[in-house]
Design a protein around this motif. Sequence first.
Motif, mmCIF file in Angstrom:
data_model
loop_
_atom_site.group_PDB
_atom_site.id
_atom_site.type_symbol
_atom_site.label_atom_id
_atom_site.label_comp_id
_atom_site.label_asym_id
_atom_site.label_seq_id
_atom_site.Cartn_x
_atom_site.Cartn_y
_atom_site.Cartn_z
ATOM 1 N N ALA A 1 61.696 20.663 18.560
ATOM 2 C CA ALA A 1 62.129 19.963 19.767
ATOM 3 C C ALA A 1 63.453 19.246 19.564
ATOM 4 N N VAL B 1 66.382 21.904 18.997
ATOM 5 C CA VAL B 1 66.784 22.582 20.245
ATOM 6 C C VAL B 1 67.640 21.650 21.091
ATOM 7 N N GLY C 1 67.240 25.696 16.880
ATOM 8 C CA GLY C 1 65.836 25.349 16.711
ATOM 9 C C GLY C 1 65.040 26.299 15.839
ATOM 10 N N ALA D 1 59.217 28.370 23.590
ATOM 11 C CA ALA D 1 59.339 26.920 23.788
ATOM 12 C C ALA D 1 60.796 26.491 23.688
ATOM 13 N N ALA D 2 61.520 27.054 22.703
ATOM 14 C CA ALA D 2 62.942 26.741 22.551
ATOM 15 C C ALA D 2 63.734 27.198 23.772
ATOM 16 N N GLY E 1 62.960 24.849 26.722
ATOM 17 C CA GLY E 1 63.603 23.545 26.561
ATOM 18 C C GLY E 1 65.087 23.601 26.847
ATOM 19 N N CYS F 1 65.041 18.202 27.477
ATOM 20 C CA CYS F 1 65.060 19.402 26.642
ATOM 21 C C CYS F 1 64.048 19.276 25.505
ATOM 22 N N THR G 1 60.366 21.395 25.159
ATOM 23 C CA THR G 1 60.170 22.203 23.953
ATOM 24 C C THR G 1 58.927 21.754 23.198
ATOM 25 N N TRP G 2 58.820 20.450 22.985
ATOM 26 C CA TRP G 2 57.681 19.938 22.216
ATOM 27 C C TRP G 2 56.363 20.168 22.951
ATOM 28 N N ARG H 1 55.285 23.863 22.601
ATOM 29 C CA ARG H 1 54.899 24.221 21.226
ATOM 30 C C ARG H 1 53.633 23.481 20.799
#
Length: 207
Positions: free
Chosen positions: A99, A102, A127, A154-155, A158, A179, A183-184, A187
């Motif tokens: 996270a 990225v 990332g 996920a990247a 984000g 962002c 992402t977090w 994931r």
Amino acid sequence: MNALVFLDFASVFVFALTGALVASRAQLDPVGFAFVACLTAVGGGTMRDLLLGRDPVFWVAQPSYILVAVTAALLVFFTAHLFESRYRLLLWLDTVALAVAVAAGTGVALDLGHHPVIVVLMGITTGTMGGLLRDVVCNEVPLVLKQGEIYVTAAFAGASSAVIAVALGLSGLAVLALCAAVTWALRAGSLQFGWRLPVYKGRPPRG
């Protein structure tokens, strides 16, 4: 320290922790720990800077990034035995590292005024490349290549959310925070709830 520098430092530190945890699984010596930690910590950012033509690369301009990575490696070397499940810890630390990295890569590309496609690609590259190098060097199955894993996705999500946020008029820390959060969340959700993407089910190739 501006937001992008802070994100780079945070990314380096947390990714170095994951690299050192993989080194502990491979039972390497302290130099091996430092090597894998540094490779993991700066791999994605190095690829980003080379592709964007940033000269010098961020850790060459500021070697303290390497010192941070080595410190993280030594910290894990002396404490890894305290954790019952190092692989589980690795996976969760990696969600944070992904996270932050990225967001760092996306922020750098945005700051340089690149096209949205390049912004998204730089977020993904920053990332994922460090973790990919870590796993390949230590003979682990790369997380980015595991079937159905929400990792590169996920990247992508984000970085894309940052581009959309900028198009909607947001800027600065709000964009980077969004962002990292998107992402977090994706994931971490894949780890906590078993979210998976569909995989190709076609017939295997002949011969």
